[in-house]
Design a protein around this motif. Structure first.
Motif, short mmCIF file in Angstrom:
data_model
loop_
_atom_site.label_atom_id
_atom_site.label_comp_id
_atom_site.label_asym_id
_atom_site.label_seq_id
_atom_site.Cartn_x
_atom_site.Cartn_y
_atom_site.Cartn_z
N LEU A 175 0.84 -1.19 0.00
CA LEU A 175 0.00 0.00 0.00
C LEU A 175 0.88 1.25 0.00
N TYR A 176 0.63 2.12 -0.97
CA TYR A 176 1.33 3.40 -1.07
C TYR A 176 0.27 4.52 -1.05
N ASN A 177 0.75 5.74 -0.93
CA ASN A 177 -0.15 6.88 -0.92
C ASN A 177 -0.11 7.60 -2.28
N GLU A 178 -0.26 6.84 -3.37
CA GLU A 178 -0.17 7.41 -4.71
C GLU A 178 -1.57 7.70 -5.24
N SER A 179 -2.32 8.51 -4.52
CA SER A 179 -3.74 8.73 -4.79
C SER A 179 -3.99 9.47 -6.11
N PHE A 180 -5.22 9.37 -6.59
CA PHE A 180 -5.66 10.15 -7.74
C PHE A 180 -7.11 10.56 -7.52
N ASP A 181 -7.55 11.61 -8.21
CA ASP A 181 -8.93 12.07 -8.11
C ASP A 181 -9.81 11.31 -9.10
N GLY A 182 -11.09 11.21 -8.75
CA GLY A 182 -12.03 10.57 -9.66
C GLY A 182 -11.92 9.05 -9.63
N GLN A 183 -12.23 8.43 -10.75
CA GLN A 183 -12.16 6.97 -10.82
C GLN A 183 -11.88 6.53 -12.26
N LEU A 184 -11.49 5.27 -12.39
CA LEU A 184 -11.26 4.71 -13.72
C LEU A 184 -12.61 4.51 -14.42
N GLY A 185 -12.55 4.21 -15.71
CA GLY A 185 -13.75 4.02 -16.50
C GLY A 185 -14.44 2.68 -16.23
N PRO A 186 -15.58 2.43 -16.89
CA PRO A 186 -16.39 1.25 -16.63
C PRO A 186 -15.86 -0.03 -17.24
N ASN A 187 -14.84 0.06 -18.10
CA ASN A 187 -14.39 -1.13 -18.81
C ASN A 187 -13.56 -2.09 -17.96
N LEU A 188 -13.13 -1.64 -16.78
CA LEU A 188 -12.45 -2.56 -15.88
C LEU A 188 -13.44 -3.62 -15.40
N ALA A 189 -14.55 -3.18 -14.84
CA ALA A 189 -15.58 -4.12 -14.38
C ALA A 189 -16.22 -4.86 -15.56
N ALA A 190 -16.42 -4.15 -16.67
CA ALA A 190 -17.03 -4.80 -17.84
C ALA A 190 -16.16 -5.94 -18.35
N GLY A 191 -14.85 -5.72 -18.34
CA GLY A 191 -13.93 -6.77 -18.77
C GLY A 191 -13.95 -7.97 -17.84
N MET A 192 -14.06 -7.71 -16.55
CA MET A 192 -14.15 -8.80 -15.58
C MET A 192 -15.45 -9.58 -15.80
N LYS A 193 -16.53 -8.85 -16.04
CA LYS A 193 -17.81 -9.51 -16.29
C LYS A 193 -17.75 -10.35 -17.55
N PHE A 194 -17.12 -9.82 -18.61
CA PHE A 194 -16.97 -10.57 -19.86
C PHE A 194 -16.19 -11.86 -19.63
N ASP A 195 -15.18 -11.79 -18.75
CA ASP A 195 -14.36 -12.97 -18.45
C ASP A 195 -15.09 -13.97 -17.55
N GLY A 196 -16.26 -13.59 -17.05
CA GLY A 196 -17.02 -14.49 -16.19
C GLY A 196 -16.48 -14.56 -14.78
N VAL A 197 -15.78 -13.52 -14.35
CA VAL A 197 -15.20 -13.49 -13.01
C VAL A 197 -16.21 -12.90 -12.02
N GLU A 198 -16.37 -13.56 -10.89
CA GLU A 198 -17.20 -13.01 -9.82
C GLU A 198 -16.36 -12.01 -9.03
N TYR A 199 -16.39 -10.77 -9.46
CA TYR A 199 -15.52 -9.76 -8.89
C TYR A 199 -16.25 -8.99 -7.78
N PRO A 200 -15.50 -8.45 -6.81
CA PRO A 200 -16.12 -7.67 -5.74
C PRO A 200 -16.65 -6.33 -6.26
N GLY A 201 -17.68 -5.80 -5.63
CA GLY A 201 -18.33 -4.58 -6.09
C GLY A 201 -17.42 -3.36 -6.10
N PHE A 202 -16.30 -3.42 -5.41
CA PHE A 202 -15.38 -2.28 -5.40
C PHE A 202 -14.97 -1.88 -6.81
N PHE A 203 -14.85 -2.86 -7.70
CA PHE A 203 -14.39 -2.56 -9.05
C PHE A 203 -15.47 -1.90 -9.91
#
Length: 270
Positions: A175-203
């Protein structure tokens, strides 16, 4: 500790990028474990700002040529490698014309996140795993550094859970303190869903904090690598009953070895 295979994955490593709270330990950790006699592999993205001629990067033909599927799109994977001067250490670089050719790292010249960092992070995580598999190398410890690598633990524990290359590996997350504002786009979770991964809601809402929490869900131990790590993340790790090792500033090789042996590998060596 008898010789172990340790895989280090980082979003930035010195000397290929300027020294930072992530790039410095991302070199020192594998360097010191390599000096201690362990078998080490190191991976990072091949950002376009990295001078290939100066650092003598060259393509590994036998590893390149794979395609990584991101949201139903085939993306060619190119693997390059270089040796860290005076460290007897090789670094593998994940490369792709679409994601890493641009002359920047994770932010543009306006200090804004690249809008496709969601896909880039997913490509990097899946590419490292596929490359290690193609190497035929089975790590005992996988040490992950930086939010850009936050999908790696989940993919190891869920998408590749039955793969003998990774099934027994213990995952450490720094864990580092390399923070950023905002959030990444929706394709991170969409890609996980496409792969059939049961991912945690954080993504689903990939903020700086949520990316780390998504990674911590699937780790075996945590390294506090910066004085100003958000307390909420440390509390989350404690709620998960994850052992926490403080490694701020100069890497203490005996302490790190003890942490790997007595905490991370406790279940393996018992």
């Amino acid at each position: 500790m008898e010789s172990k295979r340790i895989l280090y994955i980082s979003q930035e490593i010195r000397p290929y990028l300027p020294e930072s709270p992530i790039s410095k330990p991302s070199l020192e950790l594998p360097k010191k474990m390599n000096e201690a006699g362990h078998e080490v592999r190191v991976f990072m993205p091949r950002y376009g700002v990295i001078n290939e001629r100066r650092h003598q990067l060259h393509e590994v033909i036998r590893l390149s040529g794979m395609n990584i599927v991101i949201n139903d799109m085939d993306q060619p994977l190119i693997i390059k490698v270089a040796s860290v001067p005076q460290a007897r250490l090789q670094v593998y670089f994940i490369d792709n014309e679409e994601y890493f050719k641009r002359k920047s790292t994770l932010i543009n010249d306006k200090k804004e996140l690249h809008p496709d960092n969601d896909e880039r992070a997913l490509f990097f995580a899946k590419s490292v795993i596929e490359t290690v598999r193609k190497l035929g190398w089975k790590p005992d410890i996988i040490h992950v550094n930086g939010w850009f690598c936050s999908a790696v633990p989940m993919y190891l524990k869920k998408f590749n859970a039955d793969d003998p290359h990774f099934s027994d590996a213990k995952i450490v997350y720094s864990l580092y303190n390399e923070s950023f504002d905002g959030q990444l786009g929706p394709n991170l979770a969409a890609g996980m869903k496409f792969d059939g991964v049961e991912y945690p809601g954080f993504f689903n809402e990939p903020t700086f904090e949520n990316l780390h929490k998504g990674a911590l869900e699937y780790c075996d131990a945590v390294v506090k690598a910066h004085d100003e790590v958000p307390e909420s993340l440390l509390e989350f790790a404690k709620e998960k009953d994850l052992p926490i090792f403080e490694c701020i500033g100069e890497v203490d090789k005996p302490a790190l070895k003890s942490f790997y042996e007595n905490v991370v590998l406790e279940d393996v060596t018992a």
